[in-house]
Write a protein that holds these residues in place. Sequence first.
Motif, PDB file in Angstrom:
ATOM      1  N   ARG A 111       0.875  -1.180   0.012  1.00 39.91           N
ATOM      2  CA  ARG A 111       0.012  -0.090  -0.034  1.00 39.91           C
ATOM      3  C   ARG A 111       0.975   1.259  -0.029  1.00 39.91           C
ATOM      4  O   ARG A 111       2.015   1.152   0.057  1.00 39.91           O
ATOM      5  N   ARG A 138      -1.057  -5.508   2.615  1.00 38.44           N
ATOM      6  CA  ARG A 138      -2.431  -6.219   2.755  1.00 38.44           C
ATOM      7  C   ARG A 138      -2.432  -7.826   2.545  1.00 38.44           C
ATOM      8  O   ARG A 138      -1.949  -8.002   1.353  1.00 38.44           O
ATOM      9  N   SER A 186      -3.518 -11.796   2.111  1.00 34.24           N
ATOM     10  CA  SER A 186      -4.708 -12.461   2.026  1.00 34.24           C
ATOM     11  C   SER A 186      -4.368 -14.013   1.748  1.00 34.24           C
ATOM     12  O   SER A 186      -3.463 -14.211   0.909  1.00 34.24           O
ATOM     13  N   ASP A 218      -7.801  -8.385  10.281  1.00 34.14           N
ATOM     14  CA  ASP A 218      -8.356  -9.496   9.774  1.00 34.14           C
ATOM     15  C   ASP A 218      -7.677 -10.797   9.653  1.00 34.14           C
ATOM     16  O   ASP A 218      -7.232 -11.247   8.487  1.00 34.14           O
ATOM     17  N   PRO A 227     -12.582  -6.662   8.847  1.00 29.89           N
ATOM     18  CA  PRO A 227     -11.858  -5.925   7.871  1.00 29.89           C
ATOM     19  C   PRO A 227     -11.441  -4.506   8.491  1.00 29.89           C
ATOM     20  O   PRO A 227     -12.132  -4.144   9.402  1.00 29.89           O
ATOM     21  N   ASP A 251     -10.299  -0.780   8.025  1.00 25.20           N
ATOM     22  CA  ASP A 251     -10.848   0.385   7.409  1.00 25.20           C
ATOM     23  C   ASP A 251     -11.637   0.107   5.838  1.00 25.20           C
ATOM     24  O   ASP A 251     -11.172   0.774   5.155  1.00 25.20           O
ATOM     25  N   GLY A 252     -12.246  -0.868   5.912  1.00 26.52           N
ATOM     26  CA  GLY A 252     -12.959  -1.264   4.832  1.00 26.52           C
ATOM     27  C   GLY A 252     -12.330  -1.674   3.632  1.00 26.52           C
ATOM     28  O   GLY A 252     -12.888  -1.733   2.617  1.00 26.52           O
ATOM     29  N   GLU A 253     -11.062  -1.974   3.939  1.00 25.82           N
ATOM     30  CA  GLU A 253     -10.084  -2.567   2.683  1.00 25.82           C
ATOM     31  C   GLU A 253      -9.899  -3.907   2.923  1.00 25.82           C
ATOM     32  O   GLU A 253      -9.933  -4.542   3.971  1.00 25.82           O
ATOM     33  N   PRO A 254      -9.716  -4.576   1.718  1.00 21.11           N
ATOM     34  CA  PRO A 254      -9.463  -5.990   1.750  1.00 21.11           C
ATOM     35  C   PRO A 254      -8.221  -6.434   2.364  1.00 21.11           C
ATOM     36  O   PRO A 254      -7.186  -5.630   2.034  1.00 21.11           O
TER      37      PRO A 254
END
Lengths: 594, 594
Positions: B184, B190, B192, B243, B271, B273-276
Amino acid sequence: MASTILSRRDLEFLLYEWLDVTALTSRERFREHSRETFDAVLELSAEIATEHFAPHNKKADANEPVMLPDGTVEVVDEVARALKVFADAGLTAAQFDEEIGGMQLPAVLARASMCWFQAANAGTSSYPLLTVGNANLLVEYGTPEQVDQWVRPMLEGRFFGTMCLSETGAGSSLADITTRALPRDDGTYRVSGTKMWISGGDHGLSENIVHLVLAKVPGGGPGVKGISLLVVPKFLADGTRNDVTLVGLNHKMGNRGTTNTVLAFGDGTHPVDGEPGAVGYLVGERHRGLAYMFHMMNEARVGVGFLATALGYTGYLKAVEYAKSRTQGRPPAAKDPAARPVRLIEHADVRRMLLAQKSYVEGALALGLYCSLLIDEQETAATDDDRERAGVLLDVLTPIAKSWPAQWCLEANSLAIQVHGGYGYTRDYDVEQLYRDNRLNQIHEGTHGIQGLDLLGRKVVADGGAGLRLLVDTIGATVARAETGGPDLVEYATAVAAATRRLVDVTKILWSAGDPTTTLANSSVYLEATGHVVVAWMWLEQLLAVGAKEGAFYDGKRQAARYFLRYELPRTTAQFDLLASLDRTTLDTEPDWF
Amino acid sequence: MASTILSRRDLEFLLYEWLDVTALTSRERFREHSRETFDAVLELSAEIATEHFAPHNKKADANEPVMLPDGTVEVVDEVARALKVFADAGLTAAQFDEEIGGMQLPAVLARASMCWFQAANAGTSSYPLLTVGNANLLVEYGTPEQVDQWVRPMLEGRFFGTMCLSETGAGSSLADITTRALPRDDGTYRVSGTKMWISGGDHGLSENIVHLVLAKVPGGGPGVKGISLLVVPKFLADGTRNDVTLVGLNHKMGNRGTTNTVLAFGDGTHPVDGEPGAVGYLVGERHRGLAYMFHMMNEARVGVGFLATALGYTGYLKAVEYAKSRTQGRPPAAKDPAARPVRLIEHADVRRMLLAQKSYVEGALALGLYCSLLIDEQETAATDDDRERAGVLLDVLTPIAKSWPAQWCLEANSLAIQVHGGYGYTRDYDVEQLYRDNRLNQIHEGTHGIQGLDLLGRKVVADGGAGLRLLVDTIGATVARAETGGPDLVEYATAVAAATRRLVDVTKILWSAGDPTTTLANSSVYLEATGHVVVAWMWLEQLLAVGAKEGAFYDGKRQAARYFLRYELPRTTAQFDLLASLDRTTLDTEPDWF
């Protein structure tokens, strides 16, 4: 999809292509049988084992028997249902005489049939296995009335049987049992004492439980001499509850599906006629109980070997299935890091682990079936001489048929876990339970150490060494046939012959040590080395049956034999060297050095 | 009564009489330490392990962690209490720098301390062990801010750490991981993906859990090249839930006290800050994650070896205690059947089983401590050359220090069960759990097969064979000292020298095979043979430290060495013969032959 319980193909190979068991049907006892009836029994066994035994194997492990406050035992429902299907199919009575309701099947077929159930569910299979052993003994030494009273209902599946030998203070050393049986004027006995490790000792799975109990009847002398054998049923013939009481259940690492109990005989919980002691009925003569029990011990020990083999075998099949379906990593020669992962079975080390398992479990199954055929030979061979020879060979092979699978098919289960990686260590897969279940087999029916003492201290020296001579001659005959085969056969035959000569030489050196303490100091090592020689011989035998036949199945046999002869048999050199040195390390160690 | 967790006497012998660890206190890093501070740590460790770890070992096994409906994990209460005592005593920080709150203890002392906890309770000890490994890595490769943020609270015992490498489809083969980390603009990432087999992956035992996660950051190339290392905490610094979500717990055969988890990173359950994606912070440079992880892998693998050793050692002590108290049977020379039974330890075969265990567990402990001292040498030896040599020797010994105890201390646990007979198979005694717990150690932190490939495929050939040369020279120096000793020492030194020469010859033959497939076909056999040579060397080293000292403890060392040299080392001959033949059995086997 092929079964992952047992291999029908391998059983057919061993029974028909190698041991030619169909030839037994020309004997009077088996004249009603044929290849078709044999196949039908095996087919039925596979079907019942698959549909009724395997499905609750994990459930029975996760929900072991519980002793309820009222003193009864709760076992998962599926066990009783499976055992009813088993008994209704007549399988309990497989090898018994037709006149008492049996199929009069050869022992080798009955064992092969039972092996399906042992592989599918060790815990549930123990109930009929123990019942068969019990019934066998009563048929051999009981009165016709005892057979009618206790054996017939066992063969019908209405009663189950146990063997009550050990006590809390007397496991390997039966000379020290303290359970006593006192004669009464009416010819019955009253039995008092506590028995330990009694598998199937209590449950609600059958109408009655027939205990065969070792107890001392006064007047027999010290040690094992006073030991007698008695039938002590949970319920007497008229339905009266006998004074046999569940004290508690043993909670084990594995083999949890079988209740394993501490039983009190004659502790007064259920007094009969206001007199002390549980009611018992003498089997055979007083003070000869241990001899009766040991006569049956060969079969029981071969049975333990089969249990170990069955557990190893099913683990092997599950590992093969996993290795063929799971992908992971790339072989050393792969250059492209972006290449797709290969199946586990493509890795040399995974194949090594599968070959090791295959060589152990198929070698052990061959040995178990060979010994089972000797049981048939001992009873039905044409001449006295043949029957006697079969008995002598069975005697010397029994400690190996028990201990070798218990050691190496456990190792097979460990390798099956290893092939599965982390998944194999979880209870989501089957192999960890098999490993836990199988660890028992080095302990019960005579520990590993006891088998070593039996082989080196008794079996190979009995009758002036007749047992060892017969074993060596029998191996020699196989070697002679193999020496006329192809280069591989000659290589293996030469190795087996050399190891067998070494076995003979080392046995002589050990028995010329001058005192039994030195001779027997490393009897476990002797047991293990002899076991490897015997199983190498079993592989040579299988190779001769394979001959020049073509196809993947036969290629697999050839490769497993190669593995055993090249990777396994050479272990014996170091063992024989140690034995030949009459090493005193274990003897010259003081307890306070630990 | 002597402890049955570990032997203080043996630790003192190994640390002071053999390795002379007190000499480390002359080095700058350890100048605040002395024999007294070392003893105090060991004493404290023994006390806390005995009073706070051992008592709930069985309870935590019988009541494994449970995932509750709300997604949290329930662990028996005693675990958190024990870990608090451990952390409050400062033991998590034993080997860390004083400036970040550590004791600045030598690694060899920190490992000896930890061994008490591993022996007392494998499950509970894993939490601090993993935390220490995590903290070590961050100290080495993290920024000062990362150390302040994550390491300090871990050393205080407020945060725990994990290592997240494996995934459901990628265990041994990390090249195939699919977890991704996307950069970022603010410098964070981030993350996953789903991670598997994460020990300590979730629980309520600490305020926070610091995950070290391997993930692919785009742009690094295929295979392992794109792998980066990230800190992904359960809670961010400001307390926001990250997350990272528990998907499920793995249910294992043993080692049940440690939660072992499947973790989802960035699956949207929590989640941020609403980000994946879960928020992660890069450690060191991008795409160098695997190198960082492997730098720490030596210590993690030595740690697994210690866990295996600790479990074997405590099982051995329990078997000794049992064999000295339980009576059963009579020796072969006993003539009087009415004689009283003897203690188990009077039987030669029981002594064989105890000597085998002693030779395995004391040999393994010696090897583990030797490797731990190499960690200290690698960091604090006087010259660059000495530090480098220590690193090279540690590299080549690591696969053995991991795999040998995992194999042979498991065998020790099996023998401990066997000494206990049927009782050992029940959960009323401790040894069956140890056997289940220990089976894990051939699997995690690189399976047995992976260690074999590492040793033969990398370690002995790296740098033109420098590792093997240094190992052989180091063994040679021990042999040279032993050759001037008494007849036993000369006998053993000769055997070790011969086996070492064989190792060198066989390595040359293997690497002249021409292709890596053939060279590596039997790398597990190579690993096991080399392991036995190395442990024989460890016994020779111990014998030199014993010298002519008198007393039961030293006699025990002499006898265990004799056992290992006579019963164990000779196994390697058959292994080296097989390797020297460049046997292709495993390579020439087709999948459909199984």
